[in-house]
Enzyme design. Structure first.
Site, mmCIF file in Angstrom:
data_model
loop_
_atom_site.group_PDB
_atom_site.id
_atom_site.type_symbol
_atom_site.label_atom_id
_atom_site.label_comp_id
_atom_site.label_asym_id
_atom_site.label_seq_id
_atom_site.Cartn_x
_atom_site.Cartn_y
_atom_site.Cartn_z
ATOM 1 N N LYS A 1 0.706 4.500 6.695
ATOM 2 C CA LYS A 1 -0.025 5.367 5.760
ATOM 3 C C LYS A 1 0.565 6.777 5.798
ATOM 4 C CE LYS A 1 -2.878 2.052 4.936
ATOM 5 N NZ LYS A 1 -2.681 1.241 3.771
ATOM 6 N N SER B 1 0.792 -1.235 0.000
ATOM 7 C CA SER B 1 0.000 0.000 0.000
ATOM 8 C C SER B 1 0.822 1.281 0.000
ATOM 9 C CB SER B 1 -0.976 0.023 1.173
ATOM 10 O OG SER B 1 -0.303 0.260 2.383
#
Length: 180
Positions: A80, A41
């Site tokens: 993230k 990700s």
């Protein structure tokens, strides 16, 4: 006499080891810690299985837009990038991020954006505008096509769920670098 000296020396070593272990636990718990990246990700910024060094001292200061952070999830931790700060209005329109109505350049997406264009799609689907609540953050992965983040599962991230900020990759040694 020899037995008591030996016992005192052993006691001294034990005390030193206990103090060293205590200091290590305090540093790892409150100041700095290594984490392993799981998944794709955050590619190409971070890769699967890389070990990163995380600064946990950000509780003293606040996080900034663009920081790469570790988030404590219910079952696992996530890596993230902070996109929206508390009070921000976030919108994505035709692969252009707008924060509070202003376009934001996301230079870290260049490689992924080219790959999405080659597939004939947008890197980031349109959404918003949405407002980030107080004491929360809006986060996304850099590999937007393969990221569970604030758009699709994680929702807004409480400030208390952020463990710390990724500072640099520490392993594999051939990839040691800053994460900015």
């Amino acid at each position: 006499m020899d037995g008591s000296n030996s016992k005192m020396e052993l006691l001294g070593w034990g005390k030193s080891l206990l103090i060293a272990a205590g200091i290590a636990v305090i540093i790892r718990t409150f100041l700095f810690s290594p984490y392993i990246v799981e998944g794709a990700s955050m590619e190409p910024t971070l890769h699967n299985e890389e070990k990163i060094f995380v600064n946990k001292m950000n509780y003293v200061t606040s996080f900034k837009r663009g920081d790469v952070v570790i988030i404590k999830g219910p079952a696992k931790n996530y890596v993230k990038r902070i996109i929206g700060l508390p009070g921000d209005k976030i919108e994505m329109n035709d692969d252009q991020l707008l924060i509070n109505g202003e376009p934001v350049k996301e230079s870290y997406l260049t490689e992924n954006r080219k790959a999405a264009e080659e597939m004939g799609s947008l890197l980031t689907g349109n959404f918003g505008p949405i407002s980030v609540p107080a004491n929360h953050y809006f986060v996304m992965g850099d590999n937007r096509l393969k990221s569970m983040d604030s758009r699709n599962g994680l929702g807004f991230i409480k400030q208390t769920a952020i463990i710390g900020e990724s500072e640099f990759v520490i392993f594999p040694f051939s990839n040691i670098r800053n994460v900015k």
